[in-house]
Design an enzyme around this catalytic site. Structure first.
Site, PDB file in Angstrom:
ATOM      1  N   HIS A 306       0.845  -1.195   0.000  1.00 57.39           N
ATOM      2  CA  HIS A 306       0.000   0.000   0.000  1.00 57.39           C
ATOM      3  C   HIS A 306       0.878   1.242   0.000  1.00 57.39           C
ATOM      4  CE1 HIS A 306      -3.187   2.786   1.064  1.00 57.39           C
ATOM      5  NE2 HIS A 306      -4.015   1.838   0.668  1.00 57.39           N
ATOM      6  N   ASP A 363      -7.973  -5.488   0.109  1.00 56.03           N
ATOM      7  CA  ASP A 363      -8.471  -6.375  -0.942  1.00 56.03           C
ATOM      8  C   ASP A 363      -8.069  -7.835  -0.753  1.00 56.03           C
ATOM      9  OD1 ASP A 363      -9.710  -4.326  -2.500  1.00 56.03           O
ATOM     10  OD2 ASP A 363      -7.718  -3.649  -3.086  1.00 56.03           O
TER      11      ASP A 363
HETATM   12  N1  CMC Z   1       4.116  -7.654  -4.741  1.00 57.36           N
HETATM   13  C1  CMC Z   1       5.461  -7.619  -4.951  1.00 57.36           C
HETATM   14  N2  CMC Z   1       6.201  -6.489  -4.831  1.00 57.36           N
HETATM   15  C2  CMC Z   1       5.562  -5.372  -4.481  1.00 57.36           C
HETATM   16  C3  CMC Z   1       4.179  -5.342  -4.228  1.00 57.36           C
HETATM   17  C4  CMC Z   1       3.462  -6.547  -4.373  1.00 57.36           C
HETATM   18  N3  CMC Z   1       2.125  -6.564  -4.156  1.00 57.36           N
HETATM   19  N4  CMC Z   1       3.802  -4.081  -3.907  1.00 57.36           N
HETATM   20  C5  CMC Z   1       4.929  -3.341  -3.943  1.00 57.36           C
HETATM   21  N5  CMC Z   1       5.984  -4.125  -4.285  1.00 57.36           N
HETATM   22  C6  CMC Z   1       7.380  -3.697  -4.391  1.00 57.36           C
HETATM   23  C7  CMC Z   1       7.631  -2.944  -5.691  1.00 57.36           C
HETATM   24  O1  CMC Z   1       8.051  -3.823  -6.702  1.00 57.36           O
HETATM   25  C8  CMC Z   1       8.695  -1.962  -5.279  1.00 57.36           C
HETATM   26  O2  CMC Z   1       9.912  -2.656  -5.238  1.00 57.36           O
HETATM   27  P1  CMC Z   1      11.291  -1.869  -5.603  1.00 57.36           P
HETATM   28  O3  CMC Z   1      11.428  -0.770  -4.596  1.00 57.36           O
HETATM   29  O4  CMC Z   1      12.336  -2.930  -5.484  1.00 57.36           O
HETATM   30  O5  CMC Z   1      11.108  -1.372  -7.004  1.00 57.36           O
HETATM   31  C9  CMC Z   1       8.335  -1.615  -3.828  1.00 57.36           C
HETATM   32  O6  CMC Z   1       7.607  -2.748  -3.335  1.00 57.36           O
HETATM   33  C10 CMC Z   1       7.460  -0.363  -3.702  1.00 57.36           C
HETATM   34  O7  CMC Z   1       6.338  -0.532  -4.548  1.00 57.36           O
HETATM   35  P2  CMC Z   1       5.652   0.649  -5.349  1.00 57.36           P
HETATM   36  O8  CMC Z   1       4.904   0.066  -6.486  1.00 57.36           O
HETATM   37  O9  CMC Z   1       6.693   1.694  -5.671  1.00 57.36           O
HETATM   38  O10 CMC Z   1       4.681   1.209  -4.232  1.00 57.36           O
HETATM   39  P3  CMC Z   1       3.431   2.136  -4.462  1.00 57.36           P
HETATM   40  O11 CMC Z   1       3.181   2.822  -3.201  1.00 57.36           O
HETATM   41  O12 CMC Z   1       3.651   2.972  -5.683  1.00 57.36           O
HETATM   42  O13 CMC Z   1       2.266   1.091  -4.838  1.00 57.36           O
HETATM   43  C11 CMC Z   1       0.531  -0.496  -4.659  1.00 57.36           C
HETATM   44  C12 CMC Z   1       1.325   0.649  -3.974  1.00 57.36           C
HETATM   45  C13 CMC Z   1      -0.690  -0.814  -3.849  1.00 57.36           C
HETATM   46  C14 CMC Z   1       0.093  -0.033  -6.062  1.00 57.36           C
HETATM   47  C15 CMC Z   1       1.446  -1.735  -4.764  1.00 57.36           C
HETATM   48  O14 CMC Z   1       1.818  -2.165  -3.480  1.00 57.36           O
HETATM   49  C16 CMC Z   1       0.792  -2.881  -5.545  1.00 57.36           C
HETATM   50  O15 CMC Z   1       0.891  -2.920  -6.775  1.00 57.36           O
HETATM   51  N6  CMC Z   1       0.083  -3.820  -4.837  1.00 57.36           N
HETATM   52  C17 CMC Z   1      -0.677  -4.858  -5.513  1.00 57.36           C
HETATM   53  C18 CMC Z   1      -2.000  -4.314  -5.985  1.00 57.36           C
HETATM   54  C19 CMC Z   1      -2.959  -4.094  -4.830  1.00 57.36           C
HETATM   55  O16 CMC Z   1      -3.122  -4.922  -3.970  1.00 57.36           O
HETATM   56  N7  CMC Z   1      -3.650  -2.952  -4.859  1.00 57.36           N
HETATM   57  C20 CMC Z   1      -4.658  -2.594  -3.851  1.00 57.36           C
HETATM   58  C21 CMC Z   1      -4.206  -1.449  -2.990  1.00 57.36           C
HETATM   59  S1  CMC Z   1      -5.198  -1.250  -1.493  1.00 57.36           S
HETATM   60  C22 CMC Z   1      -6.796  -0.845  -1.990  1.00 57.36           C
HETATM   61  C23 CMC Z   1      -6.884   0.349  -2.859  1.00 57.36           C
HETATM   62  O17 CMC Z   1      -6.268   1.376  -2.635  1.00 57.36           O
HETATM   63  O18 CMC Z   1      -7.665   0.266  -3.795  1.00 57.36           O
END
Ligand code: CMC
Length: 429
Positions: A306, A363
């Site tokens: 998140h 989720d």
């Molecule tokens: N699985 C594997 N690696 C992950 C995941 C994951 N679910 N989430 C983040 N990472 C890694 C990502 O690869 C990155 O690694 P690095 O620093 O080595 O490049 C690091 O963690 C930071 O991730 P980010 O994508 O830069 O973080 P963000 O704050 O931009 O994204 C997120 C947040 C929710 C989009 C992301 O965690 C994600 O894609 N999660 C899976 C999708 C998901 O469950 N979404 C629902 C979010 S909660 C409900 C809502 O808001 O709707």
């Protein structure tokens, strides 16, 4: 606490006002930055950018705290219902008995959609994703209320709010009925908000439909947990679209589209798809963990991570707690719940997830409950939209009530071609 931040740029000093929120959130006000310095800020994904001040929802992502209007989410999930929580978010306080009765009555009163709109459903293929239908049907509501669309007239907005809340529910349930070829079930206004939704989803004209209070309770809880989450992608979209003075339905429709993506609300469907995939591969959670860590592989552990929470999402904690309770009440043994728990355990012991502070989000477990309720997978994100609606409305309303609306319009750092002359087609290679 400092009242100003000093910025030193090209030999000059600038004093930028510092703002402290009621929970000690610190911000530097840069609204005059470009006018005074010629510079803008650059912040991909807005992780460091506050787009507004707000009194609606407070999150402490480090501690895993979520409060609506100051009230902890745990208390609301346990003691409130969705209609009351919607009132709280939109109007700022818990309603008294009379206010709650009036609000519930108004919601019931607006539960029907214009009969002509039923014909719209016939134009969609039966395979249409219900989020596509929801976004367009909600925008279409604008066509039926041309006299109450002015966002700057509080009397018109007051009329539109219960309409939006009540009709989105009806539109969602009808889209399901249409997709399975059953006749739509009109709302039954003697039922409460959630029971009415379940009746529209699952009743058929040929049989009596018994309301299961356990399922109603679970739905109330899930909708409350989804009801607001401050400036997330869809809510920011609703505010941005609303800032152009677009009407409420059009703004919400844009929010629904933003929610659909798998990185946002679409994740609940993606989680269940992932769990089913793991199940069909013999329940190998280690392979999923390995794939999620592999930078060459685009796969992510859906329902994990998140932007704000660097701790266990408090909503996921509540949903997980209720999963076992609800499934055992409904006498359901779901192997996907077992896989989800094993996946969580494996991830929380893995240094990749520990170091990046990736925990289950809202989720991760919600689909297991929706599935137990009989809600099909492609409706999960619609359920999220139904829950998030009061939050979208509250933010849209707050933005207009605050006055001094400014159209949302970020800037950019241009990196394209400098001045280039047009070349006629005949001269191009
Ligand atoms: N699985 C594997 N690696 C992950 C995941 C994951 N679910 N989430 C983040 N990472 C890694 C990502 O690869 C990155 O690694 P690095 O620093 O080595 O490049 C690091 O963690 C930071 O991730 P980010 O994508 O830069 O973080 P963000 O704050 O931009 O994204 C997120 C947040 C929710 C989009 C992301 O965690 C994600 O894609 N999660 C899976 C999708 C998901 O469950 N979404 C629902 C979010 S909660 C409900 C809502 O808001 O709707």
């Amino acid at each position: 606490m400092p009242k100003h931040a000093e910025l030193h740029l090209e030999g000059k000093s600038y004093s930028l006002p510092v703002l402290i929120g009621s929970e000690n959130e610190k911000a530097i006000d840069i609204s005059q930055l470009r006018a005074e310095t010629g510079y803008i800020t650059l912040d991909h994904g807005y992780g460091n950018t506050g787009s507004c001040t707000s009194k609606i929802t407070y999150i402490d992502g480090e501690k895993g705290i979520l409060r609506y209007r100051g009230i902890p989410i745990e208390q609301l999930a346990e003691q409130s219902n969705f209609v009351e929580t919607s009132y709280l978010l939109i109007y700022g306080t818990l309603p008294n008995k009379l206010e709650l009765e009036n609000f519930s009555h108004t919601l019931s009163h607006h539960s029907l959609i214009h009969e002509d709109m039923l014909r719209f459903y016939d134009g969609y293929p039966s395979t249409a994703h219900p989020m596509a239908i929801l976004a367009s049907m909600v925008c279409s509501l604008s066509a039926y209320y041309p006299d109450s669309l002015n966002p700057t007239d509080p009397a018109q907005v007051d009329q539109l709010i219960p309409r939006a809340l009540s009709k989105l529910r009806t539109i969602a349930a009808y889209s399901y009925k249409k997709s399975i070829g059953q006749p739509v079930i009109y709302p039954n206004n003697s039922l409460g908000f959630c029971a009415n939704f379940l009746s529209m989803m699952f009743a058929v004209p040929s049989e009596k439909y018994e309301i299961d209070e356990d399922i109603v309770g679970a739905l109330e809880m899930l909708l409350i947990l989804h009801a607001d989450h401050e400036q997330n992608c869809s809510t920011s979209t609703v505010r941005l679209v609303g800032s152009s003075l677009a009407n409420l339905f059009a703004s919400i429709s844009a929010g629904i589209s933003a929610l659909w993506g798998p990185l946002h609300g679409g994740a609940n469907q993606a989680v269940m798809e992932m769990l089913r995939q793991i199940h069909s591969n013999g329940g190998d959670v280690a392979a999923a963990i390995k794939a999620a860590k592999d930078k060459e592989n685009p796969f992510r552990l859906m329902g994990f991570g998140h932007r704000i929470y660097k701790n266990y999402d408090p909503r996921a904690k509540i949903i997980k707690k209720h999963c076992d309770k609800i499934l055992s009440k409904l006498k359901i043994k779901d192997p996907l719940l077992d896989i989800a728990k094993r996946l969580e355990e494996a991830a929380l012991e893995d240094s990749y997830f520990v170091e990046k502070k990736l925990y289950p989000n809202v989720d991760f477990y919600s689909g297991v409950i929706y599935q137990a309720m009989g809600i099909p997978m492609n409706m999960y994100t619609v359920m999220f939209a139904l829950g998030r609606l009061p939050g979208w409305i509250a933010h849209w309303k707050e933005m207009h009530d605050q006055g001094g609306n400014k159209i949302g319009r970020p800037r950019q750092v241009y990196e394209g071609e400098v001045l280039t002359n047009y070349r006629p087609l005949a001269e191009r290679k």
